[in-house]
Structures are given as C-alpha cells and as structure tokens.
Design a protein around this motif. Structure first.
Motif, PDB file in Angstrom:
ATOM      1  N   GLU A  65       0.817  -1.215   0.000  1.00  0.00           N
ATOM      2  CA  GLU A  65       0.000   0.000   0.000  1.00  0.00           C
ATOM      3  C   GLU A  65       0.849   1.262   0.000  1.00  0.00           C
ATOM      4  N   ASP A  66       2.013   1.178   0.682  1.00  0.00           N
ATOM      5  CA  ASP A  66       2.864   2.375   0.840  1.00  0.00           C
ATOM      6  C   ASP A  66       4.172   2.235   0.071  1.00  0.00           C
ATOM      7  N   ILE A  67       4.159   1.500  -1.025  1.00  0.00           N
ATOM      8  CA  ILE A  67       5.394   1.144  -1.707  1.00  0.00           C
ATOM      9  C   ILE A  67       6.197   2.356  -2.142  1.00  0.00           C
ATOM     10  N   GLU A  68       5.521   3.463  -2.440  1.00  0.00           N
ATOM     11  CA  GLU A  68       6.246   4.648  -2.910  1.00  0.00           C
ATOM     12  C   GLU A  68       7.096   5.281  -1.812  1.00  0.00           C
ATOM     13  N   LYS A  69       6.909   4.882  -0.572  1.00  0.00           N
ATOM     14  CA  LYS A  69       7.663   5.448   0.546  1.00  0.00           C
ATOM     15  C   LYS A  69       9.029   4.782   0.738  1.00  0.00           C
ATOM     16  N   PHE A  93       1.877  -4.562  -8.901  1.00  0.00           N
ATOM     17  CA  PHE A  93       2.199  -3.276  -8.315  1.00  0.00           C
ATOM     18  C   PHE A  93       3.645  -2.867  -8.579  1.00  0.00           C
ATOM     19  N   LEU A  94       4.386  -3.710  -9.313  1.00  0.00           N
ATOM     20  CA  LEU A  94       5.787  -3.404  -9.575  1.00  0.00           C
ATOM     21  C   LEU A  94       5.903  -2.372 -10.700  1.00  0.00           C
ATOM     22  N   THR A  95       6.662  -1.301 -10.433  1.00  0.00           N
ATOM     23  CA  THR A  95       6.883  -0.237 -11.421  1.00  0.00           C
ATOM     24  C   THR A  95       8.382   0.017 -11.552  1.00  0.00           C
TER      25      THR A  95
END
Length: 596
Positions: A65-69, A93-95
């Motif tokens: 949920e907070d992967i960008e952190k 969700f992998l970018t």
C-alpha cells in the motif's frame, strides 16, 4: 548486499515447476477453461470473517500500500525481500521506481515472465543480485542483447527462461555461454536461436533441460552441443538432424510441432536407449519412422498426435511393452491393426480422439487391464461399443462428439472408479443421466448439450462429490438450480446459454467453494446477480458476459479479493470502470474483458 537468508533453498527452480511472476499466459476467450487444474496461491483475506492473516501477510500488505515510501529493501533479510518482491509482481504493483528498491537485495528468484514494461534498464537491478540469483524469467519482455549481457556476473544462475524474447539476437546468446551452472534453459519461439546461436550452449556442461519449442526451422548438427554435455532431462523442440553420441543419457525429448522432422531423424534416435519420454506430434513421421523406435524398451510415454502414420504403425508400437502413456489423436487411424494392443499391459493413458475408429476397435482394448484414461473424442463410437469398457479401471473417459446416447450409458454404471466423464455434444438426454447416479466417484462431468434440462440435473443429485460441472448450452431454468444445492463441493460451475435470471442465481450463491463461475449468455441477468454472488470469496474466475450487468453493479465485486479473471463482454460495462475497480479493490485481477 542483502541480509542473511532465513530459509533454505529447497530445490532448483525450473519453468514447469514454478509459478511465473504473472501466472502464465491467460486465454483471451470468454471461457474459463484456461484455468487448468492448478491455481496460484491465494492472498491473505483481510475481510471480516475471513481466515486470520499472518503477521508477515499484514506487513507485506502494508508495504504494498505504501510502496512509494520505500527507496531500498537491501537491509532486509533476503527471504523477506523476496516475499515482498513476489507479492508486488503477483499483484501487478511493480513499477520502474519500486523495482529500483530491490537493487542489491540478493534475491534468488526474479520471475517477471509476461510482466509488462520489462526492459534493459530493469536488468541493472536484476544483475545486482549477483551470485545469489538462481532463476530468472524474462519471457515476453523487451530485453535486448545488451540487457542479457548484464547477467554475466550472476554465475550461480540455474534456470533462465527467455521465451518470446524477440529483441534478443544470436549475439546475445553468447552472453549465456559463461553461465556454466545453468541446468534449465528455455527459448520457446525465440528467433535468436539459429545454428550459429546454438554454439553458445556448448559450454553449458550442467544443462539438464533445454527447451527450444517453436523455434523457426533450421538445420543444426547436435555435435555443436558436444559430447561433454550430460543431458539428464532434456526437452528440445527444434528442427534438426540428431547426432546421438553425446546424448546417451537423454531421458525425455520434446520435438513437437517440427514439420521438418522426418523418419531419418527417428532412425538417429533409435540408439538413445535411455529414452523414457518422446514427443514428436505434428511432425512428418510415418510408419517407417515409428518402426525405428522398437528398440526403445524403456519408453514410457509416446506422443504421435497429428503424425502421418497409419494403422501399420501399431505393430511397432505394440513392441514397446513399457508404454504407460500413448497419444494417437488425429492420426487418421481406422479399425485395423489393434489386435496386438492387448500386450500393452502397462498402458494407463490412451488418446485416440479424432480418428476413424468405430466400436470394432474397442473390442481390442478389453485386455488393457491397467487403463485409467481413454480419449475417444469425435470418434465413430456408439452405444454398443461401450460394452467393451465395462471391466476397465477407468478414471477418465472422453466421449465428446460421439454417437453415444442415453441407452449406452448403462454400460458405464459399473465404472465405480470413474472421476472424469465428458458427454458433451453426444445424444444423451435427461433419461440417460439416471444411469449415472451410481458413479459416486465422479468429480467432473461435462454435459454440453441442448437436450439436457432441469430434469436431467435433478437426476444427478446423488453425485454429491462433483467438483466440476459443465452445463454449457443446457436448458437449465431458475427452478432447475434448486438441484445445485446438493453439490456443496462444487468448485467450477458453467451454465451458459440457459434461461437463468437473478432468481436462479439465489441457489448458486450458497456454493461457497466455487472458484470458477461462468454464467455467460444468460441475457436476463442484472446487477442483482453480482450482489447475490458477492459472498463467494473463493472465486478466481467470473464470466457474466452477454447480460444486463452495468457499471453500477461492479461495486458488488469488491469483496472478491481472490478474483483474477473477469469477463463482462457485451454488457453495459466499460473497461475504465473495471480498471478503476482493479486499482482500488481487486489487486489480484490480471485478466479482464472488455479491455478497451
């Protein structure tokens, strides 16, 4: 680089035994039959009343949920990083940004097969795993020779899958030659594998599995692979002439769909006395080529589907007394030559579909006392022919598109071990289904036929162990679905093209173990149907195409957290709304229609 791993490496990872990052290639059709026998792992259920998630599940869910952190996971133990990585791939969700966080994490498995957007820039992160990396899957990616070259320092790689990689050339294959610990290598339908490119494989002395299925036809001398290669288990799909001296330990060979394979190639195979499995389907093998196989007395599995053989080849096949699996589908065989088949006492699986055989052929199968699976799809088999099967220990019987009718089913009543029965497109009617009531071992039943109605379904209520029930095209009404309540163990249900309305779905909503539900072509179903089935938490695939479902009804699907495939074609539903549902509530949804 990465923390200490808290788990042991259980076994090498090979393509056939591991779930790729994106769980294989999904069918674009509206049918749910693409799911196959096995399903991927289920994610934790965070819904009220669901099973209690582990602390690790909760942590990984929160990280997603907070992967960008998070900028890096390299300080975590390797197995924790691996689980986070696998979850992001599984959930799509992998970018570019989140993938960078796995640099120097000492991952063992980077399985990105068919994952969108994989390119050379990702390979820098992949290669940073160094000697920890044991398996990599880059199938259907845009990786080029340059990206592949970055793996040269991952010297412990055991498995590499590069299927459908159209941007890799024979120059790129040279980078593979230094990875001498490889035991499994797959280049299915890869244009890079030319005669020159094959030379890169000659140094792979530990190679056990080589899969080149569907590679464009060309001639290759297997001496290129050198006698030093010890093949223990090899699958090769390639157009070439065999040179067997270096392959004397070969146990399994797959050269399916290679039209350039001829009888001369079979002659070269005759010396591979360790061979246990051979697949040469859809090649130009004739009766002569099959005769060269008589000396392969260890052969357990033989696949000749679609080859240019006649019933004269049956004499050679009958000499292979160890055979347990034999596929002769689509070979144009007739009733002649089957009299010697009774000697194949070890035969367990026999496929004779789409041949010109009649009841006369079945007389010669009575001696196959170990036969568990028989495929007679689209053969000219009638009711009386089934009398020859009464004493066989069959577990699976395929009678689709035959002339079998209700009267013939009386011969099946004694097959108490039967688990899988396909009667689709036969002449069987409701009255005949009563004769199946004693088949209490039955787990899967296919009745695709317009002549099956509510009465026929009611006749099956003793079969409480059914897991798969296909009523595609049957005339089942709302009232008929009452009979479904007897099948509490159902995991797969298909009632397509019937007369169901929302009222009939009320009985389906209590089938709590359903993982596959196909209600397509029931044109009167509305959003109420989605509301009714919203409690089927185990659903993995749902098809309600050609109905009155609208965007408004999509909200009822939010509780279906395990849903991976959704088809709502020809409904009042837009792809943008399904995409929104995917992003906000259904992270495991990887295949949906409409797509645009």
């Amino acid at each position: 680089m990465g923390g200490i791993c808290s788990r042991k490496r259980e076994q090498q990872v090979i393509e056939d035994g591991v779930r790729s990052g994106v769980c294989g290639r999904y069918s674009k059709s509206g049918s749910s039959k693409w799911l196959g026998a096995s399903l991927p792992r289920q994610v934790a259920d965070f819904q009220p009343g669901g099973s209690c998630p582990t602390l690790m599940d909760l942590c990984i869910h929160k990280i997603r949920e907070d992967i960008e952190k998070y900028g890096s996971f390299s300080m975590l133990p390797r197995d924790i990083s691996q689980q986070i990585f696998n979850d992001l791939v599984f959930s799509h969700f992998l970018t570019d940004a989140s993938f960078e966080a796995f640099r120097d994490c000492a991952l063992q498995d980077v399985l990105l097969g068919e994952y969108p957007g994989v390119k050379d820039s990702w390979m820098k992160v992949v290669s940073s795993q160094g000697t920890s990396l044991l398996s990599v899957d880059l199938s259907d990616s845009d990786v080029t020779d340059t990206g592949l070259g970055l793996l040269k320092d991952c010297s412990n790689l055991q498995a590499m899958i590069l299927n459908h990689c159209d941007h890799i050339s024979e120059r790129g294959l040279k980078h593979v030659s230094g990875l001498t610990n490889l035991t499994s290598l797959s280049f299915k339908k890869c244009n890079a594998v030319t005669a020159e490119g094959m030379r890169a494989f000659s140094s792979l002395v530990n190679l056990e599995k080589l899969d080149l299925e569907g590679v464009p036809g060309f001639m290759v001398d297997l001496f290129i692979l050198k006698a030093s290669i010890c093949f223990k288990l090899v699958f090769i799909a390639l157009t070439f002439f065999f040179a067997p001296p270096g392959l004397m330990k070969l146990e399994s060979l797959n050269i399916r769909c290679c039209k350039c394979i001829t009888d001369l190639d079979m002659k070269a195979l005759s010396g591979l006395t360790s061979l246990k499995e051979l697949q040469v389907s859809n090649s130009n093998i004739t009766d002569l080529g099959v005769s060269y196989l008589r000396g392969l007395q260890k052969l357990i599995m033989l696949n000749l589907e679609g080859c240019n053989v006649t019933t004269r080849c049956l004499d050679s096949i009958s000499a292979l007394v160890a055979l347990a699996y034999l596929n002769l589908n689509r070979c144009g065989l007739s009733d002649d030559g089957w009299d010697k088949f009774s000697g194949l006492k070890n035969l367990k699986v026999l496929s004779l579909g789409f041949n010109n055989i009649t009841d006369a052929c079945l007389v010669h199968l009575k001696g196959l006392t170990n036969l568990e699976s028989l495929n007679l799809d689209s053969c000219q088999i009638g009711d009386e022919g089934l009398a020859n099967l009464t004493d066989l220990p069959l577990k699976s019987l395929e009678l689709s598109d035959t002339d079998v009718g209700s009267n013939g089913l009386r011969h099946l009543s004694g097959l108490t071990h039967l688990e899988d029965l396909n009667l689709s497109f036969t002449l069987v009617t409701d009255s005949g289904l009563k004769k199946l009531s004693e088949l209490t071992s039955l787990r899967s039943l296919n009745l695709d036929a317009r002549q099956i109605t509510d009465a026929g379904l009611a006749a099956l209520t003793k079969l409480t162990g059914l897991i798969h029930l296909d009523l595609f095209g049957a005339r089942i009404s709302d009232a008929g679905t009452n009979s479904l309540l007897y099948f509490k163990n159902l995991q797969c249900l298909e009632i397509c093209g019937g007369g169901l309305t929302d009222a009939g779905v009320k009985n389906i909503k209590d089938l709590a173990h359903l993982t596959v539900l196909n209600l397509s072509q029931n044109c009167s179903l509305t959003d109420k149907t989605l509301e009714l089935i919203s409690g089927l938490a185990e659903l993995v695939s749902l098809n309600v195409s050609n109905s009155l479902i609208t965007n408004e009804g999509l909200r009822y699907l939010k509780p279906l957290k395990n849903l991976r495939s959704l088809s709502l074609e020809s409904c009042k539903v837009t792809a943008s709304e399904i995409k929104k549902l995917q992003l906000t509530a259904l992270p495991n949804l990887v295949s949906f229609r409409p797509e645009h």
